[in-house]
Design a protein around this motif. Structure first.
Motif, PDB file in Angstrom:
ATOM      1  N   ASN A 107      51.644 -84.737-107.369  1.00 25.78           N
ATOM      2  CA  ASN A 107      50.710 -83.764-107.944  1.00 25.78           C
ATOM      3  C   ASN A 107      50.478 -84.012-109.434  1.00 25.78           C
ATOM      4  O   ASN A 107      50.671 -83.123-110.273  1.00 25.78           O
ATOM      5  CB  ASN A 107      51.228 -82.339-107.727  1.00 25.78           C
ATOM      6  CG  ASN A 107      51.420 -82.004-106.263  1.00 25.78           C
ATOM      7  OD1 ASN A 107      50.571 -82.310-105.434  1.00 25.78           O
ATOM      8  ND2 ASN A 107      52.560 -81.393-105.943  1.00 25.78           N
ATOM      9  N   PRO A 108      50.047 -85.232-109.791  1.00 27.84           N
ATOM     10  CA  PRO A 108      49.817 -85.539-111.213  1.00 27.84           C
ATOM     11  C   PRO A 108      48.635 -84.743-111.752  1.00 27.84           C
ATOM     12  O   PRO A 108      47.758 -84.301-111.002  1.00 27.84           O
ATOM     13  CB  PRO A 108      49.505 -87.038-111.186  1.00 27.84           C
ATOM     14  CG  PRO A 108      48.926 -87.273-109.828  1.00 27.84           C
ATOM     15  CD  PRO A 108      49.671 -86.344-108.909  1.00 27.84           C
ATOM     16  N   PRO A 109      48.591 -84.553-113.061  1.00 35.11           N
ATOM     17  CA  PRO A 109      47.495 -83.774-113.660  1.00 35.11           C
ATOM     18  C   PRO A 109      46.145 -84.485-113.602  1.00 35.11           C
ATOM     19  O   PRO A 109      45.111 -83.852-113.776  1.00 35.11           O
ATOM     20  CB  PRO A 109      47.952 -83.588-115.109  1.00 35.11           C
ATOM     21  CG  PRO A 109      48.894 -84.728-115.355  1.00 35.11           C
ATOM     22  CD  PRO A 109      49.589 -84.965-114.056  1.00 35.11           C
ATOM     23  N   ALA A 110      46.164 -85.811-113.366  1.00 35.77           N
ATOM     24  CA  ALA A 110      44.915 -86.572-113.308  1.00 35.77           C
ATOM     25  C   ALA A 110      45.113 -87.774-112.390  1.00 35.77           C
ATOM     26  O   ALA A 110      46.245 -88.126-112.033  1.00 35.77           O
ATOM     27  CB  ALA A 110      44.511 -87.045-114.700  1.00 35.77           C
ATOM     28  N   LEU A 111      44.011 -88.394-111.996  1.00 39.90           N
ATOM     29  CA  LEU A 111      44.088 -89.598-111.186  1.00 39.90           C
ATOM     30  C   LEU A 111      44.764 -90.710-111.971  1.00 39.90           C
ATOM     31  O   LEU A 111      44.678 -90.767-113.204  1.00 39.90           O
ATOM     32  CB  LEU A 111      42.695 -90.047-110.763  1.00 39.90           C
ATOM     33  CG  LEU A 111      41.882 -89.070-109.908  1.00 39.90           C
ATOM     34  CD1 LEU A 111      40.488 -89.626-109.658  1.00 39.90           C
ATOM     35  CD2 LEU A 111      42.589 -88.779-108.595  1.00 39.90           C
ATOM     36  N   SER A 112      45.446 -91.603-111.249  1.00 42.66           N
ATOM     37  CA  SER A 112      46.140 -92.692-111.913  1.00 42.66           C
ATOM     38  C   SER A 112      46.125 -93.935-111.036  1.00 42.66           C
ATOM     39  O   SER A 112      46.292 -93.850-109.819  1.00 42.66           O
ATOM     40  CB  SER A 112      47.594 -92.305-112.206  1.00 42.66           C
ATOM     41  OG  SER A 112      48.336 -93.431-112.668  1.00 42.66           O
ATOM     42  N   GLY A 113      45.930 -95.091-111.651  1.00 44.21           N
ATOM     43  CA  GLY A 113      46.022 -96.369-110.956  1.00 44.21           C
ATOM     44  C   GLY A 113      47.427 -96.891-110.866  1.00 44.21           C
ATOM     45  O   GLY A 113      47.640 -98.008-110.388  1.00 44.21           O
ATOM     46  N   ASP A 114      48.420 -96.089-111.331  1.00 45.70           N
ATOM     47  CA  ASP A 114      49.836 -96.479-111.291  1.00 45.70           C
ATOM     48  C   ASP A 114      50.019 -97.791-112.052  1.00 45.70           C
ATOM     49  O   ASP A 114      49.233 -98.126-112.929  1.00 45.70           O
ATOM     50  CB  ASP A 114      50.319 -96.574-109.836  1.00 45.70           C
ATOM     51  CG  ASP A 114      51.808 -96.263-109.678  1.00 45.70           C
ATOM     52  OD1 ASP A 114      52.638 -97.024-110.215  1.00 45.70           O
ATOM     53  OD2 ASP A 114      52.137 -95.273-109.019  1.00 45.70           O
ATOM     54  N   PRO A 148      61.906 -97.447-113.393  1.00 41.81           N
ATOM     55  CA  PRO A 148      61.612 -96.151-112.787  1.00 41.81           C
ATOM     56  C   PRO A 148      60.216 -95.608-113.057  1.00 41.81           C
ATOM     57  O   PRO A 148      59.814 -94.619-112.444  1.00 41.81           O
ATOM     58  CB  PRO A 148      62.661 -95.236-113.429  1.00 41.81           C
ATOM     59  CG  PRO A 148      62.934 -95.856-114.766  1.00 41.81           C
ATOM     60  CD  PRO A 148      62.806 -97.335-114.556  1.00 41.81           C
ATOM     61  N   THR A 149      59.460 -96.239-113.952  1.00 44.13           N
ATOM     62  CA  THR A 149      58.149 -95.690-114.324  1.00 44.13           C
ATOM     63  C   THR A 149      57.063 -96.758-114.181  1.00 44.13           C
ATOM     64  O   THR A 149      57.339 -97.960-114.240  1.00 44.13           O
ATOM     65  CB  THR A 149      58.141 -95.196-115.781  1.00 44.13           C
ATOM     66  OG1 THR A 149      58.324 -96.322-116.657  1.00 44.13           O
ATOM     67  CG2 THR A 149      59.251 -94.173-116.010  1.00 44.13           C
ATOM     68  N   PRO A 150      55.801 -96.339-114.017  1.00 45.58           N
ATOM     69  CA  PRO A 150      54.706 -97.312-113.985  1.00 45.58           C
ATOM     70  C   PRO A 150      54.655 -98.161-115.252  1.00 45.58           C
ATOM     71  O   PRO A 150      54.361 -99.363-115.187  1.00 45.58           O
ATOM     72  CB  PRO A 150      53.458 -96.437-113.859  1.00 45.58           C
ATOM     73  CG  PRO A 150      53.934 -95.162-113.244  1.00 45.58           C
ATOM     74  CD  PRO A 150      55.317 -94.953-113.791  1.00 45.58           C
ATOM     75  N   GLU A 151      54.935 -97.543-116.393  1.00 49.89           N
ATOM     76  CA  GLU A 151      54.904 -98.271-117.662  1.00 49.89           C
ATOM     77  C   GLU A 151      55.935 -99.396-117.683  1.00 49.89           C
ATOM     78  O   GLU A 151      55.652-100.503-118.178  1.00 49.89           O
ATOM     79  CB  GLU A 151      55.157 -97.315-118.825  1.00 49.89           C
ATOM     80  CG  GLU A 151      54.039 -96.314-119.081  1.00 49.89           C
ATOM     81  CD  GLU A 151      54.054 -95.133-118.113  1.00 49.89           C
ATOM     82  OE1 GLU A 151      53.085 -94.344-118.142  1.00 49.89           O
ATOM     83  OE2 GLU A 151      55.022 -95.002-117.322  1.00 49.89           O
ATOM     84  N   ALA A 152      57.122 -99.135-117.133  1.00 53.82           N
ATOM     85  CA  ALA A 152      58.182-100.152-117.122  1.00 53.82           C
ATOM     86  C   ALA A 152      57.786-101.348-116.258  1.00 53.82           C
ATOM     87  O   ALA A 152      58.011-102.509-116.622  1.00 53.82           O
ATOM     88  CB  ALA A 152      59.485 -99.536-116.626  1.00 53.82           C
ATOM     89  N   VAL A 153      57.194-101.072-115.097  1.00 53.82           N
ATOM     90  CA  VAL A 153      56.767-102.160-114.218  1.00 53.82           C
ATOM     91  C   VAL A 153      55.654-102.970-114.880  1.00 53.82           C
ATOM     92  O   VAL A 153      55.677-104.208-114.870  1.00 53.82           O
ATOM     93  CB  VAL A 153      56.284-101.607-112.862  1.00 53.82           C
ATOM     94  CG1 VAL A 153      55.768-102.736-111.976  1.00 53.82           C
ATOM     95  CG2 VAL A 153      57.401-100.870-112.162  1.00 53.82           C
ATOM     96  N   ALA A 154      54.679-102.288-115.450  1.00 54.02           N
ATOM     97  CA  ALA A 154      53.560-102.984-116.088  1.00 54.02           C
ATOM     98  C   ALA A 154      54.033-103.861-117.237  1.00 54.02           C
ATOM     99  O   ALA A 154      53.584-105.002-117.399  1.00 54.02           O
ATOM    100  CB  ALA A 154      52.527-101.969-116.579  1.00 54.02           C
TER     101      ALA A 154
END
Length: 338
Positions: A107-114, A148-154
């Motif tokens: 249930n994120p506040p906005a759409l995300s491409g992860d 654990p986060t999209p930022e870490a993977v990217a």
């Protein structure tokens, strides 16, 4: 060809069939469909307007520490980069990596491409339009313990991309494209629904599931990409790659037939089989479609046409008869091309 990064936090409401609406994407919205189609048309228009000479560079690595198997013994940890560079630098690139983009909070506040969207945005700072595609990702997850986060993977994958040793190809390259339409078997809800609901679910799937799968191959010099409209596990993907003699499979291409497992896994209910809503024969049907065109000969085609004609005669339902007839027509078109 239409491809997907497979983010689980992007827009829904664009599917017109009731089973998909109920199971994943929510009620169909013409406005959402039009917004997505408009964005795609705009991107294609911009790409055509910016056409320019470019050469190909390729690079390969592994995503150890990023990709792990959620089922089965192994996941697809291969990393493939196809970079197109012009006189003034990088123009575009394809990255093929396997890991479900499911790191955005529910249930994120906005759409995300992860993580695929974050990775593409980061790498596009270097000048190349970046498309992040999924390999044989059916059983592939992100190693959440380390990332654990999209930022870490990217961040991890951006560093891998920028540090990858690239091999120039060319200046001229051989390129080829092939496509085959494959008739699919009836859906089978025995693995995805409890016994009391199986008939209802199967009827819904029969109404809404794909009847035809499009299997495509793109060859660029030594790279041969096999595009399939589903989510094969790593082992299933290797089967399809071997059949097509492809260097890399790309999932979620031009349609969706769900998860794809090996015959053994599908028959024993292991791996991703509990999520597969077609019978175990699905991989066999797709593997036949993945047969390399260059390996076919007239005798093989004649036998396949004869087998399909026998299936048409033996069909017990109109739907089976139509599928067999369509396969006969497709094979005759292939034969006519020789």
């Amino acid at each position: 060809i239409t491809l997907a990064t497979h983010t689980h936090s992007g827009p829904g409401a664009y599917a017109r069939n009731s089973a998909t609406e109920w199971a994943a994407l929510g009620s169909f919205s013409p406005a959402v469909e039009e917004a997505l189609a408009t964005a795609a048309r705009t991107a294609l228009t911009q790409a055509l307007a910016a056409l320019a000479p470019a050469h190909l560079e390729t690079g390969h690595a592994t995503t150890e520490g990023v990709t792990i198997a959620r089922t089965g013994a192994a996941a697809d940890t291969r990393f493939t980069r196809l970079l197109f560079a012009g006189e003034e630098g990088p123009v575009a690139q394809l990255l093929i990596v396997s890991a479900h983009p499911t790191l955005v909070e529910k249930n994120p506040p906005a759409l995300s491409g992860d993580w695929p969207a974050l990775l593409a945005a980061d790498l596009e700072k270097d000048g190349a339009v970046t498309l992040v595609l999924q390999g044989a990702a059916g059983n592939a997850s992100v190693n959440r313990a380390q990332l654990p986060t999209p930022e870490a993977v990217a961040t991890k994958l951006a560093a891998l991309t920028r540090g990858l040793a690239m091999r120039p190809v060319g200046p001229d390259i051989d390129a080829a494209w092939s496509e085959l339409h494959v008739s699919l078997p009836h859906p089978d809800a025995s693995r995805v629904a409890p016994a009391f609901a199986r008939t209802i679910v199967e009827n819904a799937l029969c109404d809404d599931a794909e009847d035809i799968a499009v299997v495509q191959v793109l060859r660029l010099a030594d790279e041969k990409l096999l595009f399939v409209p589903g989510e094969p596990s790593y082992e299933a993907g290797r089967v399809l790659e071997e059949q097509a003699r492809a260097t890399r499979l790309v999932s979620l291409a031009d349609g969706y037939v769900g998860y794809i497992e090996t015959l053994e896994a599908a028959n024993t209910g292991t791996g991703e089989a509990p999520r597969q809503y077609f019978p175990p024969s699905l991989i066999t049907v797709l593997a036949e479609g993945a047969l390399p065109m260059t390996q076919m000969d007239i005798a093989v085609l004649d036998q396949r046409i004869a087998d399909a004609q026998d299936d048409e005669i033996a069909a017990k339902t109109d739907a089976d008869r139509q599928k067999a007839a369509q396969l006969v027509d497709d094979l005759r078109l292939v034969k006519a091309a020789f």
